[in-house]
Design a protein around this motif. Structure first.
Motif, short mmCIF file in Angstrom:
data_model
loop_
_atom_site.label_atom_id
_atom_site.label_comp_id
_atom_site.label_asym_id
_atom_site.label_seq_id
_atom_site.Cartn_x
_atom_site.Cartn_y
_atom_site.Cartn_z
N GLU A 30 -13.80 -8.64 -12.36
CA GLU A 30 -13.64 -8.80 -10.72
C GLU A 30 -12.10 -9.33 -10.18
O GLU A 30 -11.79 -8.11 -9.27
CB GLU A 30 -14.73 -9.56 -10.54
N PRO A 31 -11.78 -10.28 -10.23
CA PRO A 31 -10.68 -10.61 -9.64
C PRO A 31 -8.99 -9.42 -10.13
O PRO A 31 -8.38 -9.49 -9.45
CB PRO A 31 -10.56 -11.65 -10.08
N ALA A 32 -9.21 -9.32 -11.09
CA ALA A 32 -8.17 -8.12 -11.62
C ALA A 32 -8.49 -6.87 -10.56
O ALA A 32 -7.29 -6.08 -10.30
CB ALA A 32 -8.06 -7.82 -13.03
N VAL A 33 -9.35 -6.64 -10.75
CA VAL A 33 -9.94 -5.29 -10.10
C VAL A 33 -10.14 -5.43 -8.22
O VAL A 33 -9.22 -4.38 -7.76
CB VAL A 33 -11.44 -4.68 -10.39
N ALA A 34 -10.25 -6.34 -7.97
CA ALA A 34 -9.84 -6.75 -6.73
C ALA A 34 -8.45 -6.85 -6.08
O ALA A 34 -8.23 -6.35 -5.25
CB ALA A 34 -10.47 -8.17 -6.37
N ALA A 35 -7.29 -7.70 -6.77
CA ALA A 35 -5.79 -7.23 -6.57
C ALA A 35 -6.01 -6.30 -6.65
O ALA A 35 -5.04 -5.59 -6.22
CB ALA A 35 -5.33 -8.50 -7.35
N THR A 36 -6.19 -5.44 -7.98
CA THR A 36 -5.23 -3.75 -7.75
C THR A 36 -6.40 -3.20 -6.80
O THR A 36 -5.36 -2.20 -5.94
CB THR A 36 -6.74 -3.08 -8.65
N ALA A 37 -7.21 -3.09 -6.03
CA ALA A 37 -7.59 -2.40 -4.69
C ALA A 37 -6.95 -3.04 -3.34
O ALA A 37 -6.41 -2.77 -2.18
CB ALA A 37 -8.82 -2.43 -4.25
N GLY A 38 -6.46 -4.81 -3.47
CA GLY A 38 -6.26 -5.08 -1.76
C GLY A 38 -4.86 -4.62 -2.03
O GLY A 38 -3.75 -4.36 -1.23
N PHE A 39 -4.05 -3.94 -3.90
CA PHE A 39 -2.92 -3.04 -3.48
C PHE A 39 -2.88 -1.78 -2.95
O PHE A 39 -2.14 -1.75 -2.11
CB PHE A 39 -2.09 -3.49 -4.73
N LEU A 40 -3.99 -1.42 -3.65
CA LEU A 40 -3.97 -0.08 -3.37
C LEU A 40 -4.46 0.37 -1.60
O LEU A 40 -3.66 1.52 -1.00
CB LEU A 40 -4.79 1.29 -4.44
N VAL A 41 -5.11 -0.50 -1.34
CA VAL A 41 -5.82 0.36 0.33
C VAL A 41 -4.60 -0.49 1.17
O VAL A 41 -4.87 -0.35 2.14
CB VAL A 41 -6.97 -0.41 -0.14
N LEU A 42 -4.94 -2.39 0.91
CA LEU A 42 -4.26 -3.01 2.15
C LEU A 42 -2.76 -3.29 1.96
O LEU A 42 -2.24 -3.99 2.38
CB LEU A 42 -5.30 -4.38 2.11
#
Length: 280
Positions: free
Chosen positions: A229-241
């Motif tokens: 989850e932390p790795a996916v969260a970092a990816t989502a933060g990069f792509l969306v935010l």
């Protein structure tokens, strides 16, 4: 299904961050819990009669825990990036796994996690908002409690009935907070639509996928996958935010993910040893 659930909940978190300027952190949590509760109650149609006082006590505490976990986490998201927030939050389940196993090798996993936290904070959390860090750690503690009371609720209620009732409790508890902070903003059609999307992505869809996945996947494998989850969260933060990570922050997330996976595997190994001893 597990990976799809992880992607859903983290991109739902990223969407929630974009909604916060419109409704505030408490307002977003209120919309998420309220919509999720309505959907789960309609789908599950849980029975209200035939439950003991202990059953209701368990589901109420589960709902309080769920409300606290979501409220603290979204307060963290309002102050620090998504990747670091989830990394700090996952320390709660990690600590629970380490304490439950009680093996010497857990010192290694604890050391890896602490090294990750040290890197994430740049040696003193000077780069992250201290209040955001505190909220994320608090959400992690509530996540550990969520795991405990989720299991207890599952033993007392059939199917997802307990989850639906606990979600309703959480929504009712948070509704006054959301109204006080956001007021009429919660009735704006665009805000309601985005809040419903957050609820589906962050609650309804991942909970359903996890429930289906656990029918076909061993619990240990499920837990190891959830460590991503932390790795996916970092990816989502990069792509969306557009939230970028430094090399040190990326290494910190990798260390915490490795510590989580190692702690779960240690727990599984201990369980197999006990089973082998009983068979012998």
């Amino acid at each position: 299904m597990v990976l799809a659930g992880i992607v859903s909940v983290q991109f739902g978190g990223a969407l929630a961050v974009t909604l916060m300027p419109r409704a505030g952190a408490l307002g977003v949590v209120t919309l998420r819990l309220l919509v999720a509760a309505i959907v789960l109650l309609v789908v599950c149609r849980p029975r209200l009669r035939g439950h003991s006082r202990a059953d209701w006590g368990t589901v109420i505490v589960f709902g309080i825990t769920m409300a606290a976990m979501n409220g603290l986490f979204y307060q963290a998201l309002a102050r620090i990036p998504l990747g670091p927030a989830v990394t700090l939050e996952v320390l709660g389940p990690l600590a629970l796994s380490v304490l439950a196993s009680r093996r010497a090798i857990n010192a290694l996993w604890a050391a890896l996690a602490l090294a990750g936290v040290f890197l994430l904070g740049g040696g003193g959390f000077g780069s992250l908002d201290p209040a955001g860090v505190a909220f994320a750690l608090g959400a992690g503690a509530m996540w550990a409690a969520y795991i405990v009371f989720s299991a207890r609720t599952g033993r007392r209620f059939p199917q997802a009935d307990g989850l639906a009732l606990a979600m309703a409790v959480a929504a009712l508890l948070f509704l006054p907070l959301g109204v006080v902070e956001s007021g009429a903003k919660l009735l704006d059609p665009t805000t309601v639509a985005l809040g419903a999307a957050v609820a589906v992505l962050s609650s309804v869809l991942p909970y359903t996928l996890e429930l289906l996945a656990l029918r076909h996947l061993p619990a240990a494998a499920f837990a190891i996958l959830m460590s991503l989850e932390p790795a996916v969260a970092a990816t989502a933060g990069f792509l969306v935010l557009n939230q970028t990570l430094s090399a040190a922050e990326a290494a910190a997330i990798a260390l915490v993910v490795a510590a989580s996976m190692g702690a779960v595997r240690t727990q599984v190994g201990r369980g197999k040893e006990k089973t082998k001893g009983v068979q012998t």
